[in-house]
Scaffold this active site. Structure first.
Site, PDB file in Angstrom:
ATOM      1  N   LYS A 287       5.254  19.346 -26.503  1.00 52.74           N
ATOM      2  CA  LYS A 287       4.178  20.154 -25.929  1.00 52.74           C
ATOM      3  C   LYS A 287       4.712  21.436 -25.301  1.00 52.74           C
ATOM      4  O   LYS A 287       3.989  22.422 -25.192  1.00 52.74           O
ATOM      5  CB  LYS A 287       3.393  19.330 -24.922  1.00 52.74           C
ATOM      6  CG  LYS A 287       2.761  18.102 -25.598  1.00 52.74           C
ATOM      7  CD  LYS A 287       1.521  17.616 -24.954  1.00 52.74           C
ATOM      8  CE  LYS A 287       0.778  16.589 -25.805  1.00 52.74           C
ATOM      9  NZ  LYS A 287       1.565  15.384 -26.170  1.00 52.74           N
TER      10      LYS A 287
HETATM   11  C1  LIG Z   1       1.186  14.554 -27.279  1.00 56.07           C
HETATM   12  C2  LIG Z   1       2.212  13.726 -27.975  1.00 56.07           C
HETATM   13  C3  LIG Z   1       2.006  13.199 -29.273  1.00 56.07           C
HETATM   14  C4  LIG Z   1       0.688  13.348 -30.007  1.00 56.07           C
HETATM   15  O1  LIG Z   1       0.449  14.668 -30.417  1.00 56.07           O
HETATM   16  P1  LIG Z   1      -1.042  15.113 -30.853  1.00 56.07           P
HETATM   17  O2  LIG Z   1      -0.964  16.599 -30.948  1.00 56.07           O
HETATM   18  O3  LIG Z   1      -1.946  14.675 -29.729  1.00 56.07           O
HETATM   19  O4  LIG Z   1      -1.360  14.450 -32.143  1.00 56.07           O
HETATM   20  C5  LIG Z   1       3.049  12.501 -29.886  1.00 56.07           C
HETATM   21  N1  LIG Z   1       4.232  12.301 -29.256  1.00 56.07           N
HETATM   22  C6  LIG Z   1       4.458  12.784 -28.012  1.00 56.07           C
HETATM   23  C7  LIG Z   1       5.768  12.499 -27.364  1.00 56.07           C
HETATM   24  C8  LIG Z   1       3.473  13.517 -27.307  1.00 56.07           C
HETATM   25  O5  LIG Z   1       3.722  13.969 -26.073  1.00 56.07           O
END
Ligand SMILES: *Cc1c(COP(=O)(O)O)cnc(C)c1O
Length: 481
Positions: free
Chosen positions: A119
Site C-alpha cells: 500500500k
Molecule cells: C491490502 C492488502 C492486500 C489486498 O489488496 P487489495 O488491493 O485489497 O486486493 C493483500 N495483501 C496485503 C499484505 C495487503 O495489505
C-alpha cells in the site's frame, strides 16, 4: 482526459477534482472515459527509465490537468531509494525488485516502503499529490478513517508532517498485532491522531460512516478519506505492472502473467488497467484466501458477497473481505460499460447480496463468457496451504515470504504456463505477520533495519468509546487549536 462514474449519472470530472473524493455523487466509482494506450515506441523508451520517470510517464496519461513538470517533481520526490529502503540499501534501482524463484517464476517486491506492505507504493504518492493540490487551493483536509492494520499505517506514514493535512485514524483498541500497533502509535507527528476505540473494527467503520453521512459536519471540518477506491491509488499501482513486465522481457512481443493476492480488488484492478492500456499481459490470476468471493466469481460467474459473520478471520488478514470494493470497476468493463445495467447489478448486491452472470437460465446475464478475454483466472489458498507454501518456498528457494504472498505463490503454481513468465506480486514483508511465519517455519521472520525494537518505543494515542458525538467533538477541538 475526463473521468466518468460507473453508475452513469454523476458529472464528468478531471483528475485533480476526483483526487480528494471517494465515491462519485451517484454512488459509483470513477474511471477514465477511455483507457489511454501505450505504443511500442513508448514501451521501448520506458525500458531505460528509472521507477520515478516511469511513474511520471504513466501518470501523465491519466493526470492530464497537472503540468508535466509538477508531476515529475512529485514522482521524483516519492519514488526514492530512501522511501523504499527495505531492499537494496536505499538504491533507487531497487524499487520493486524482481527475485527469480526458478526460471520463468518471479516475485516482485512491492513492500519495501515505510510500513512494509504494498500500500505504500500508492499511498506515498497520494500524500505528495494531496499536499500539492491543497497548497494550490490554499485548502486543508482532515482525513478520517478506520483501520484494522495495514491501510491506516500506510496512510499515516504518507501524510505525516504534510502541510494542510491531518489524519484521524480509528482502530479497535488492543485488537491489532503488536507490530501494527507500534507502527501507528509510535508516530509523534503533530498532524497524526490515533484514536483507539473500545470495540471491534466494524464499530470503527460504523463511526466513519456516521460522520461521513453528516454532510454539514463533513464540509465544515473538510473531512476526506483515503480508502481503496481512490482513483489515484489505483493509477499509482498501474506503474509497477509496467515495471515488472519491462524487467522480465527483452522485447514487446513477449507476454507476461501476474498473480495478485487480492482482497478489495484494488491491486489487480490496476493490472486490468495496465492490460487495457495495451501492456502485453497474458493472464491476471486473482489469489484469495478462505474469503473467496472473488475466486467464486472467476470460477462460476456468480458474485455473492458475504455478511460480517460469514467473513473468516485468517492468517492473511489483509485479504479478509466480504465485498470487493473495486470490483465494480472491472464489471463495468466486462458488461461493455453499460451504466444502467451496472447500476441494476449493484443495486441487486445491496438487496439480495449478489448477481449471476453465468448465463444459466434465470441469471442476470452471460458476460461470464467474456472473462477469459480479459485474461482473468483465479484460485484459493487456505491456512493449511499457506503453511505448506511457506515451508516449500523456504526449503526450495531459500526465501521467506509473508502469508499473503504465500497465497499468491500457491495459486500461481496452479496456473503455470511454461511458455509465459509468471510474476507473483509480493504484498507484505514477513515481519508483519510473524506469528504465522513462526508457526510454519519454527523461527521468527527477519526484521528490516530500524524495526528491531519498534514495540518498545513510546506510544501516543487516545482511547474512546464507540461514540460518534465524542469523536466529532474531538475532531472539532483538534482542528480549532
Ligand atoms: C491490502 C492488502 C492486500 C489486498 O489488496 P487489495 O488491493 O485489497 O486486493 C493483500 N495483501 C496485503 C499484505 C495487503 O495489505
Amino acid at each position: 482526459m475526463h473521468y466518468i462514474s460507473t453508475r452513469g449519472i454523476a458529472a464528468r470530472h478531471t483528475f485533480s477534482t476526483i483526487l480528494l473524493g471517494g465515491l462519485a455523487e451517484d454512488g459509483g466509482l470513477y474511471l477514465p472515459e477511455s483507457y489511454p494506450q501505450v505504443t511500442d515506441d513508448e514501451l521501448n523508451l520506458w525500458r531505460t527509465y528509472s521507477y520515478a520517470d516511469l511513474a511520471c510517464a504513466v501518470l501523465a496519461k491519466f493526470a492530464t490537468d497537472i503540468p508535466l513538470a509538477d508531476l515529475r517533481t512529485l514522482t521524483q520526490k516519492t519514488y526514492t531509494g530512501k522511501v523504499y529502503c527495505n531492499a537494496g540499501d536505499g538504491d533507487a534501482s531497487q524499487i520493486t525488485p524482481l527475485k527469480q524463484l526458478e526460471p520463468g517464476l518471479y516475485l516482485q517486491g512491492l513492500s519495501n516502503g515505510p510500513t512494509l506492505a504494498f500500500k505504500d507504493m500508492a499511498m506515498q504518492l497520494l500524500g505528495n499529490l494531496f499536499e500539492y493540490t491543497l497548497d494550490k487551493q490554499h485548502a486543508e483536509l482532515n482525513i478520517f478513517g478506520a483501520t484494522s492494520g495495514d491501510t491506516g499505517s500506510a496512510a499515516e506514514y504518507a501524510m505525516r508532517g504534510k502541510r494542510g493535512i491531518r489524519v484521524f485514524m480509528l482502530s479497535p483498541y488492543k485488537k491489532m498485532s503488536a507490530f501494527q500497533t507500534a507502527q501507528m502509535f509510535s508516530l509523534d507527528d503533530s498532524n497524526i491522531f490515533n484514536i483507539a476505540v473500545e470495540g471491534v473494527f466494524d464499530d470503527c467503520q460504523d463511526m466513519v460512516k456516521a460522520v461521513s453521512s453528516d454532510l454539514h459536519f463533513k464540509s465544515l471540518y473538510k473531512i476526506g478519506t483515503v480508502n481503496s477506491i481512490n482513483w489515484a491509488r489505483v493509477v499509482a499501482q498501474v506503474v509497477y505492472y509496467f515495471r515488472g513486465y519491462l524487467s522480465v522481457t527483452a522485447t514487446n512481443s513477449e507476454k507476461v502473467s501476474f498473480t495478485v493476492p487480492s482482497g478489495n480488488f484494488g491491486n489487480v484492478c490496476s493490472g486490468h488497467i495496465a492490460r487495457m492500456m495495451g501492456l502485453p499481459i497474458d493472464k491476471l490470476v486473482v489469489a484469495t484466501n478462505e474469503n473467496d468471493v472473488l475466486d467464486e466469481f472467476f470460477k462460476t460467474g456468480t458474485y455473492q458477497v458475504r455478511k460480517a459473520h460469514q467473513t473468516f478471520h485468517t492468517s492473511s488478514p489483509s485479504m479478509d473481505i466480504s465485498k470487493a470494493s473495486n470490483f465494480e470497476r472491472f464489471v463495468f468493463d466486462l458488461i461493455g460499460r453499460d451504466s444502467q445495467r451496472l447500476t441494476a447489478l449493484f443495486k441487486k448486491v445491496e438487496s439480495t447480496g449478489g448477481f449471476d452472470l453465468s448465463g444459466r437460465p434465470g441469471s442476470d446475464g452471460d458476460e461470464f463468457n467474456r472473462v477469459a478475454g480479459f485474461g482473468f483466472l483465479s484460485g484459493k489458498s487456505v491456512h493449511r496451504d499457506r503453511l505448506a507454501t511457506l515451508r516449500q518456498v523456504y526449503e526450495k528457494y531459500g526465501t521467506i515470504v509473508d502469508t499473503h504472498t504465500a497465497d499468491g505463490i500457491k495459486v500461481a503454481l496452479e496456473h503455470r504456463d511454461q511458455q509465459v513468465p509468471m510474476i507473483i506480486l509480493e504484498t507484505a514483508l514477513p515481519a508483519k505477520f510473524n506469528e504465522t511465519i513462526h508457526e510454519a517455519l519454527g523461527f521468527d521472520a527477519p526484521r528490516p533495519a530500524g524495526f528491531e525494537r519498534i514495540e518498545t518505543l513510546p506510544q501516543r494515542f487516545v482511547v474512546m468509546q464507540a461514540d460518534v458525538e465524542q469523536v466529532k467533538s474531538y475532531i472539532a477541538h483538534q482542528t480549532e487549536c
